[in-house]
Design an enzyme around this catalytic site. Structure first.
Site, PDB file in Angstrom:
ATOM      1  CB  SER A   1      -0.859  -0.024   1.266  1.00  0.00           C
ATOM      2  OG  SER A   1      -1.429   1.239   1.503  1.00  0.00           O
TER       3      SER A   1
ATOM      4  CE1 TYR B   1      -4.122  -2.997   5.712  1.00  0.00           C
ATOM      5  CE2 TYR B   1      -3.875  -0.636   5.320  1.00  0.00           C
ATOM      6  CZ  TYR B   1      -4.007  -1.926   4.832  1.00  0.00           C
ATOM      7  OH  TYR B   1      -4.013  -2.146   3.475  1.00  0.00           O
TER       8      TYR B   1
ATOM      9  CE  LYS C   1      -1.491  -4.646   3.491  1.00  0.00           C
ATOM     10  NZ  LYS C   1      -1.711  -5.925   2.852  1.00  0.00           N
TER      11      LYS C   1
HETATM   12  P1  NAD Z   1     -11.022  -7.260   1.391  1.00  0.00           P
HETATM   13  O1  NAD Z   1     -11.247  -7.247   2.858  1.00  0.00           O
HETATM   14  O2  NAD Z   1     -12.176  -7.002   0.498  1.00  0.00           O
HETATM   15  O3  NAD Z   1     -10.356  -8.655   0.958  1.00  0.00           O
HETATM   16  C1  NAD Z   1      -9.519  -9.377   1.805  1.00  0.00           C
HETATM   17  C2  NAD Z   1     -10.025 -10.804   1.825  1.00  0.00           C
HETATM   18  O4  NAD Z   1      -9.174 -11.580   2.670  1.00  0.00           O
HETATM   19  C3  NAD Z   1     -11.433 -10.927   2.383  1.00  0.00           C
HETATM   20  O5  NAD Z   1     -12.226 -11.688   1.487  1.00  0.00           O
HETATM   21  C4  NAD Z   1     -11.259 -11.672   3.712  1.00  0.00           C
HETATM   22  O6  NAD Z   1     -12.356 -12.513   3.979  1.00  0.00           O
HETATM   23  C5  NAD Z   1      -9.973 -12.426   3.474  1.00  0.00           C
HETATM   24  N1  NAD Z   1      -9.185 -12.717   4.673  1.00  0.00           N
HETATM   25  C6  NAD Z   1      -8.773 -11.860   5.647  1.00  0.00           C
HETATM   26  N2  NAD Z   1      -8.055 -12.520   6.564  1.00  0.00           N
HETATM   27  C7  NAD Z   1      -7.995 -13.820   6.161  1.00  0.00           C
HETATM   28  C8  NAD Z   1      -7.389 -14.998   6.683  1.00  0.00           C
HETATM   29  N3  NAD Z   1      -6.705 -14.978   7.828  1.00  0.00           N
HETATM   30  N4  NAD Z   1      -7.518 -16.150   6.000  1.00  0.00           N
HETATM   31  C9  NAD Z   1      -8.210 -16.197   4.837  1.00  0.00           C
HETATM   32  N5  NAD Z   1      -8.816 -15.134   4.315  1.00  0.00           N
HETATM   33  C10 NAD Z   1      -8.706 -13.955   4.962  1.00  0.00           C
HETATM   34  O7  NAD Z   1      -9.837  -6.220   1.090  1.00  0.00           O
HETATM   35  P2  NAD Z   1      -9.316  -5.634  -0.299  1.00  0.00           P
HETATM   36  O8  NAD Z   1      -9.693  -4.209  -0.374  1.00  0.00           O
HETATM   37  O9  NAD Z   1      -9.685  -6.541  -1.399  1.00  0.00           O
HETATM   38  O10 NAD Z   1      -7.755  -5.682  -0.031  1.00  0.00           O
HETATM   39  C11 NAD Z   1      -6.959  -6.767  -0.484  1.00  0.00           C
HETATM   40  C12 NAD Z   1      -5.520  -6.534  -0.082  1.00  0.00           C
HETATM   41  O11 NAD Z   1      -5.065  -5.303  -0.624  1.00  0.00           O
HETATM   42  C13 NAD Z   1      -5.309  -6.442   1.417  1.00  0.00           C
HETATM   43  O12 NAD Z   1      -4.069  -7.068   1.735  1.00  0.00           O
HETATM   44  C14 NAD Z   1      -5.225  -4.951   1.660  1.00  0.00           C
HETATM   45  O13 NAD Z   1      -4.470  -4.656   2.810  1.00  0.00           O
HETATM   46  C15 NAD Z   1      -4.518  -4.488   0.393  1.00  0.00           C
HETATM   47  N6  NAD Z   1      -4.772  -3.070   0.087  1.00  0.00           N
HETATM   48  C16 NAD Z   1      -6.065  -2.623  -0.020  1.00  0.00           C
HETATM   49  C17 NAD Z   1      -6.296  -1.270  -0.279  1.00  0.00           C
HETATM   50  C18 NAD Z   1      -7.701  -0.748  -0.359  1.00  0.00           C
HETATM   51  O14 NAD Z   1      -7.881   0.466  -0.244  1.00  0.00           O
HETATM   52  N7  NAD Z   1      -8.717  -1.581  -0.574  1.00  0.00           N
HETATM   53  C19 NAD Z   1      -5.205  -0.377  -0.452  1.00  0.00           C
HETATM   54  C20 NAD Z   1      -3.904  -0.898  -0.371  1.00  0.00           C
HETATM   55  C21 NAD Z   1      -3.696  -2.246  -0.100  1.00  0.00           C
HETATM   56  N1  UFG Z   2     -13.066  10.906   3.160  1.00  0.00           N
HETATM   57  C1  UFG Z   2     -14.073  11.796   3.460  1.00  0.00           C
HETATM   58  N2  UFG Z   2     -15.228  11.287   3.959  1.00  0.00           N
HETATM   59  C2  UFG Z   2     -15.445   9.957   4.161  1.00  0.00           C
HETATM   60  C3  UFG Z   2     -14.395   9.047   3.826  1.00  0.00           C
HETATM   61  C4  UFG Z   2     -13.216   9.573   3.328  1.00  0.00           C
HETATM   62  O1  UFG Z   2     -13.927  13.008   3.306  1.00  0.00           O
HETATM   63  O2  UFG Z   2     -16.515   9.564   4.640  1.00  0.00           O
HETATM   64  C5  UFG Z   2     -11.804  11.441   2.614  1.00  0.00           C
HETATM   65  C6  UFG Z   2     -10.611  11.099   3.491  1.00  0.00           C
HETATM   66  O3  UFG Z   2     -10.464  12.070   4.495  1.00  0.00           O
HETATM   67  C7  UFG Z   2      -9.479  11.084   2.472  1.00  0.00           C
HETATM   68  C8  UFG Z   2     -10.157  10.610   1.179  1.00  0.00           C
HETATM   69  O4  UFG Z   2     -11.550  10.820   1.382  1.00  0.00           O
HETATM   70  O5  UFG Z   2      -9.022  12.392   2.269  1.00  0.00           O
HETATM   71  C9  UFG Z   2      -9.914   9.137   0.905  1.00  0.00           C
HETATM   72  O6  UFG Z   2     -10.254   8.408   2.067  1.00  0.00           O
HETATM   73  P1  UFG Z   2     -10.347   6.807   2.081  1.00  0.00           P
HETATM   74  O7  UFG Z   2     -10.743   6.409   3.464  1.00  0.00           O
HETATM   75  O8  UFG Z   2     -11.200   6.352   0.953  1.00  0.00           O
HETATM   76  O9  UFG Z   2      -8.867   6.367   1.746  1.00  0.00           O
HETATM   77  P2  UFG Z   2      -7.514   6.647   2.551  1.00  0.00           P
HETATM   78  O10 UFG Z   2      -6.605   7.335   1.588  1.00  0.00           O
HETATM   79  O11 UFG Z   2      -7.736   7.288   3.836  1.00  0.00           O
HETATM   80  O12 UFG Z   2      -7.055   5.154   2.875  1.00  0.00           O
HETATM   81  C10 UFG Z   2      -6.814   4.227   1.841  1.00  0.00           C
HETATM   82  C11 UFG Z   2      -7.102   2.800   2.319  1.00  0.00           C
HETATM   83  C12 UFG Z   2      -6.144   2.411   3.404  1.00  0.00           C
HETATM   84  C13 UFG Z   2      -4.732   2.634   2.981  1.00  0.00           C
HETATM   85  C14 UFG Z   2      -4.558   4.048   2.490  1.00  0.00           C
HETATM   86  C15 UFG Z   2      -3.194   4.256   1.912  1.00  0.00           C
HETATM   87  O13 UFG Z   2      -8.414   2.702   2.808  1.00  0.00           O
HETATM   88  O14 UFG Z   2      -6.297   1.026   3.634  1.00  0.00           O
HETATM   89  O15 UFG Z   2      -5.490   4.317   1.455  1.00  0.00           O
HETATM   90  O16 UFG Z   2      -2.983   5.606   1.677  1.00  0.00           O
HETATM   91  F1  UFG Z   2      -3.889   2.449   4.028  1.00  0.00           F
END
Ligand code: NAD
Ligand code: UFG
Length: 341
Positions: A126, A151, A155
């Site tokens: 991330s 969290y 990473k």
């Molecule tokens: P998500 O929660 O939708 O998907 C994660 C999946 O992993 C879920 O289906 C959950 O059931 C499964 N899971 C969690 N722990 C588990 C375990 N111990 N065993 C088996 N399954 C398990 O999340 P996502 O948004 O699809 O994110 C996927 C990956 O990308 C994560 O590693 C997250 O940290 C990373 N990531 C996400 C974002 C974002 O904004 N969505 C940004 C950067 C990185």
């Molecule tokens: N925001 C609002 N209102 C809301 C939700 C979000 O104004 O109800 C704003 C936040 O303050 C931020 C932007 O929208 O400025 C994006 O917010 P998100 O929560 O969608 O995303 P973040 O950038 O805060 O976080 C995301 C992922 C994290 C990851 C991070 C890395 O959710 O898992 O990016 O930068 F760690």
């Protein structure tokens, strides 16, 4: 048919990635304990691909469960590792839950990769590892800092664990993809983001507000040092992001990687403010969004967007979808799951 193991494959990014691997002719083996996703996702994938992934409902922190799956699929060519907890706020409240799941899970996978022939890993990292960068856009060479949340720290630690493991095992190769802000849904609206409970993230909060599930979006701060005062992120379409994983696996299979651990930023290269996201949503949905400006959210950074030159040049990957297209896909998905389309 080459086979990949996809942990977290019923989750948001995982499910879109399974689709891209199936479309590219791979067999997909999902391991997911469904802690943050639903089994119905498998039907959505099947509708899009006309093929089914193999599915194991197992917890990757359970080494014996992983052991059995690796034995059965020791011919897999790669692991794509998504399974993790991802709520920044919850990780601050309950850090051990995050350190256990996100670190033990990876350690187990690496143990099994050491003992079997499965030697290629693509890891979900991330942009949170950069914190608030001093220079923008942020490149892969920008300093990695201790992230504010447990969290985010998982990473950073995960990347370090992979680096250390690779040093002692000359066969494992990894590509770590540092995602910026993934948004949107598959254009078929068969799969998308399905946050359980109140969404933390901006776009699901917007679509849930517009559909009537939430009263009003809070815009967290309009006093940032940005052109309109609201915070800036790099919003990457989830299908574009999913495609980067197929490219990464092929790069490892073709042994084109220059280092045994390579890191790539996966974003659009464009910084977009919260107000610009709202305006785009209003345009593509043709409706006004109910929102109010509130105070800043603790822990939020002001602005971040990616320098994607390395991914563009070396992976040959580039974000393709526009912001409007992506936001429309999220809106179509929201309407579909609430039966309002
Ligand atoms: P998500 O929660 O939708 O998907 C994660 C999946 O992993 C879920 O289906 C959950 O059931 C499964 N899971 C969690 N722990 C588990 C375990 N111990 N065993 C088996 N399954 C398990 O999340 P996502 O948004 O699809 O994110 C996927 C990956 O990308 C994560 O590693 C997250 O940290 C990373 N990531 C996400 C974002 C974002 O904004 N969505 C940004 C950067 C990185
Ligand atoms: N925001 C609002 N209102 C809301 C939700 C979000 O104004 O109800 C704003 C936040 O303050 C931020 C932007 O929208 O400025 C994006 O917010 P998100 O929560 O969608 O995303 P973040 O950038 O805060 O976080 C995301 C992922 C994290 C990851 C991070 C890395 O959710 O898992 O990016 O930068 F760690």
């Amino acid at each position: 048919m080459e086979k990949v193991i996809i942990t977290g494959g019923t989750g948001y990014i995982g499910s879109h990635t399974v689709v891209e691997f199936l479309n590219a002719g791979f067999e997909t083996i999902i391991i997911d304990n469904l802690v943050n996703s639903k089994i119905e996702v498998l039907s959505g994938i099947e509708k899009i691909c006309k093929r089914k992934p193999v599915f194991y409902q197992e917890d990757i922190t359970d080494i014996s469960a992983i052991q059995k799956i690796f034995e059965e699929h020791k011919d897999a060519v790669a692991v794509i590792h998504f399974a993790a907890y991802k709520s920044v706020g919850e990780s601050v409240e309950n850090p051990l839950k995050y350190y256990h799941n996100n670190i033990q899970g990876l350690v187990n996978l690496l143990r099994k990769m050491q003992n079997t022939g499965v030697k290629n890993l693509v890891f979900s990292s991330s942009c949170t590892v950069y914190g608030q960068p001093e220079k923008l856009p942020v490149t892969e060479k920008s300093p990695v800092i201790k992230p504010e949340s447990p969290y985010g720290n998982t990473k950073k630690i995960n990347e370090e664990i992979i680096e250390d493991t690779i040093k002692t095992n000359s066969e494992i190769n990894c590509i770590s993809l540092r995602y910026f802000n993934p948004i949107g849904a598959h254009p078929s609206a068969e799969i998308g983001e399905f946050p359980l409970g109140v969404p933390d993230n901006l776009l699901p909060y917007i679509t849930q507000t517009a559909i009537g599930l939430r009263e009003k979006l809070s815009v967290f701060g309009n006093d940032y040092n940005t052109p309109d005062g609201t915070a800036i992120r790099d919003y990457i379409n989830v299908v574009d992001l999913a495609k980067a994983h197929v490219i990464a696996v092929n790069r490892l299979l073709e042994k084109k990687n220059k280092d045994r651990l390579e890191v790539f930023n996966i974003g659009t290269g464009e910084g977009v403010s919260v107000m610009e996201v709202i305006r785009s949503f209003e345009k593509v949905s043709n409706q006004k969004l109910n929102y109010k400006i509130t105070g800043r959210r603790p822990g939020d950074i002001e602005k971040v967007w990616a320098d994607t030159t390395k991914a563009n040049k070396i992976l040959g990957w580039k974000a393709e979808k526009t912001l409007d297209e992506t936001i429309l896909s999220a809106w179509e998905w929201e309407k579909k799951i609430r039966n309002k389309s």
